[in-house]
Design an enzyme around this catalytic site. Structure first.
Site, PDB file in Angstrom:
ATOM      1  N   ASP A  73       0.813  -1.220   0.000  1.00 46.39           N
ATOM      2  CA  ASP A  73       0.000   0.000   0.000  1.00 46.39           C
ATOM      3  C   ASP A  73       0.844   1.266   0.000  1.00 46.39           C
ATOM      4  O   ASP A  73       2.056   1.223   0.228  1.00 46.39           O
ATOM      5  CB  ASP A  73      -0.967   0.001   1.201  1.00 46.39           C
ATOM      6  CG  ASP A  73      -0.291  -0.444   2.505  1.00 46.39           C
ATOM      7  OD1 ASP A  73       0.952  -0.506   2.540  1.00 46.39           O
ATOM      8  OD2 ASP A  73      -1.002  -0.713   3.476  1.00 46.39           O
ATOM      9  N   ASN A 142      -7.434  -2.172  14.578  1.00 49.95           N
ATOM     10  CA  ASN A 142      -8.829  -2.438  14.198  1.00 49.95           C
ATOM     11  C   ASN A 142      -8.959  -3.683  13.312  1.00 49.95           C
ATOM     12  O   ASN A 142     -10.008  -3.941  12.736  1.00 49.95           O
ATOM     13  CB  ASN A 142      -9.433  -1.211  13.488  1.00 49.95           C
ATOM     14  CG  ASN A 142      -8.704  -0.869  12.190  1.00 49.95           C
ATOM     15  OD1 ASN A 142      -7.755  -1.556  11.796  1.00 49.95           O
ATOM     16  ND2 ASN A 142      -9.133   0.187  11.518  1.00 49.95           N
ATOM     17  N   HIS A 144      -7.228  -4.287  10.523  1.00 50.53           N
ATOM     18  CA  HIS A 144      -6.992  -4.103   9.087  1.00 50.53           C
ATOM     19  C   HIS A 144      -5.731  -4.821   8.621  1.00 50.53           C
ATOM     20  O   HIS A 144      -4.816  -5.069   9.403  1.00 50.53           O
ATOM     21  CB  HIS A 144      -6.997  -2.612   8.690  1.00 50.53           C
ATOM     22  CG  HIS A 144      -5.772  -1.836   9.060  1.00 50.53           C
ATOM     23  ND1 HIS A 144      -5.789  -0.469   9.278  1.00 50.53           N
ATOM     24  CD2 HIS A 144      -4.473  -2.193   9.242  1.00 50.53           C
ATOM     25  CE1 HIS A 144      -4.579  -0.048   9.559  1.00 50.53           C
ATOM     26  NE2 HIS A 144      -3.760  -1.067   9.547  1.00 50.53           N
ATOM     27  N   GLU A 149      -9.633  -1.575   5.519  1.00 52.88           N
ATOM     28  CA  GLU A 149     -10.225  -1.215   6.807  1.00 52.88           C
ATOM     29  C   GLU A 149     -11.469  -2.075   7.074  1.00 52.88           C
ATOM     30  O   GLU A 149     -11.973  -2.728   6.149  1.00 52.88           O
ATOM     31  CB  GLU A 149     -10.624   0.267   6.772  1.00 52.88           C
ATOM     32  CG  GLU A 149      -9.454   1.225   6.515  1.00 52.88           C
ATOM     33  CD  GLU A 149      -8.550   1.429   7.726  1.00 52.88           C
ATOM     34  OE1 GLU A 149      -8.498   0.557   8.616  1.00 52.88           O
ATOM     35  OE2 GLU A 149      -7.889   2.481   7.784  1.00 52.88           O
TER      36      GLU A 149
HETATM   37  C1  F6R Z   1       1.218  -1.020   6.099  1.00 55.02           C
HETATM   38  C2  F6R Z   1       0.275  -2.103   6.438  1.00 55.02           C
HETATM   39  C3  F6R Z   1      -0.542  -1.989   7.676  1.00 55.02           C
HETATM   40  C4  F6R Z   1       0.304  -2.238   8.927  1.00 55.02           C
HETATM   41  C5  F6R Z   1      -0.547  -2.084  10.193  1.00 55.02           C
HETATM   42  C6  F6R Z   1       0.273  -2.244  11.447  1.00 55.02           C
HETATM   43  O1  F6R Z   1       1.912  -1.318   4.915  1.00 55.02           O
HETATM   44  O2  F6R Z   1       0.165  -3.034   5.713  1.00 55.02           O
HETATM   45  O3  F6R Z   1      -1.608  -2.899   7.621  1.00 55.02           O
HETATM   46  O4  F6R Z   1       0.859  -3.513   8.879  1.00 55.02           O
HETATM   47  O5  F6R Z   1      -1.165  -0.836  10.198  1.00 55.02           O
HETATM   48  O6  F6R Z   1       1.141  -1.173  11.570  1.00 55.02           O
HETATM   49  P1  F6R Z   1       2.158  -1.051  12.820  1.00 55.02           P
HETATM   50  O7  F6R Z   1       3.149  -2.138  12.651  1.00 55.02           O
HETATM   51  O8  F6R Z   1       2.755   0.314  12.651  1.00 55.02           O
HETATM   52  O9  F6R Z   1       1.339  -1.193  14.043  1.00 55.02           O
END
Ligand code: F6R
Length: 250
Positions: A73, A142, A144, A149
């Site tokens: 992403d 959450n 995701h 989301e």
């Molecule tokens: C970003 C992604 C997100 C993160 C998630 C956890 O490329 O794929 O799904 O893996 O937001 O982020 P952290 O590790 O910062 O808690």
């Protein structure tokens, strides 16, 4: 109650063990297939994981020269040169430290005008490479995955999405000198589920509720990561603090 026989779950003692185990899996997959199509994620959890891979490169001369990468992403809109972009994050935390070739790196462009074309092209490029062999995932508080989301369709492909309030709150902590984007481009849930192998890593007590909901109860669009339980080759690697609320039956 979680039935561990439904999927692979590795609970290790420390956070460091999570990154070590995940890096071991990645290196084994690259040994088996040096031109592995490797799906990547960004975020706080990923930094020490990339450090482990860099360690393998520096200490054991591990070869990434034929590996092809697709990141999950990117914020939208954002310039790839912005210090807040995921492209910049990857350069800083991984790409520049190993021998991955520039031409083997694939990224969604956060500053394209025609985002629909960009997303379609990304799907096409993944297909042309024969699909993603190994996708590494983190998880949002959450539930995701990527930027899919809660309430994202399980049939979704790469597309533009609106970021949730929860994600904006979590991620804006690391943002500077720029307004936080309201949108992102992300691989879809179907795109992720089409990967041949998936590993999801989670550390820290803050992720325990998301992991509990992912691994137990109903598979639901409310917790996007819960769909991973339907994948035939998925492994969850979590530290003991994340697992403290799980009730396991082995
Ligand atoms: C970003 C992604 C997100 C993160 C998630 C956890 O490329 O794929 O799904 O893996 O937001 O982020 P952290 O590790 O910062 O808690």
């Amino acid at each position: 109650m979680i039935n561990k026989s439904d999927f692979k779950l590795l609970i290790v003692k420390t956070e460091k063990d999570v990154f070590k185990e995940a890096a071991k899996i990645v290196c084994n997959e690259i040994k088996k297939k040096p031109n592995l199509v490797f799906g990547l994620a960004t975020g706080k959890t990923m930094k020490p994981f990339y450090k482990e891979l860099i360690y393998h490169y520096k200490k054991h001369h591990f070869d990434f020269s034929r590996v092809k990468t697709f990141n999950l992403d990117e914020y939208y809109p954002i310039s790839g040169k912005s210090r807040n972009s995921f492209r910049y994050f990857m350069e800083k935390n991984f790409f520049r430290h190993v021998n991955i070739k520039e031409e083997n790196i694939h990224f969604l462009s956060g500053n394209t005008k025609d985002y629909e074309k960009e997303c379609k092209n990304y799907e096409r490029m993944i297909k042309e490479e024969g699909g993603i062999d190994l996708q590494v995932l983190g998880i949002g508080v959450n539930g995701h995955i990527g930027f899919n989301e809660p309430n994202s369709s399980f049939q979704s492909l790469t597309r533009m999405v609106k970021l949730s309030k929860s994600t904006i709150k979590q991620n804006s902590k690391y943002f500077f000198n720029e307004n936080f984007p309201k949108y992102a481009l992300t691989m879809g849930i179907k795109t992720i589920m089409n990967s041949k192998k998936i590993i999801l890593i989670a550390v820290g007590k803050k992720k325990s509720v998301a992991i509990k909901k992912t691994l137990s109860g109903k598979i639901s669009r409310k917790i996007p990561a819960s769909i991973l339980r339907r994948h035939k080759n998925v492994e969850f690697i979590i530290s003991s603090d994340v697992a403290s609320d799980l009730k396991l039956s082995i």
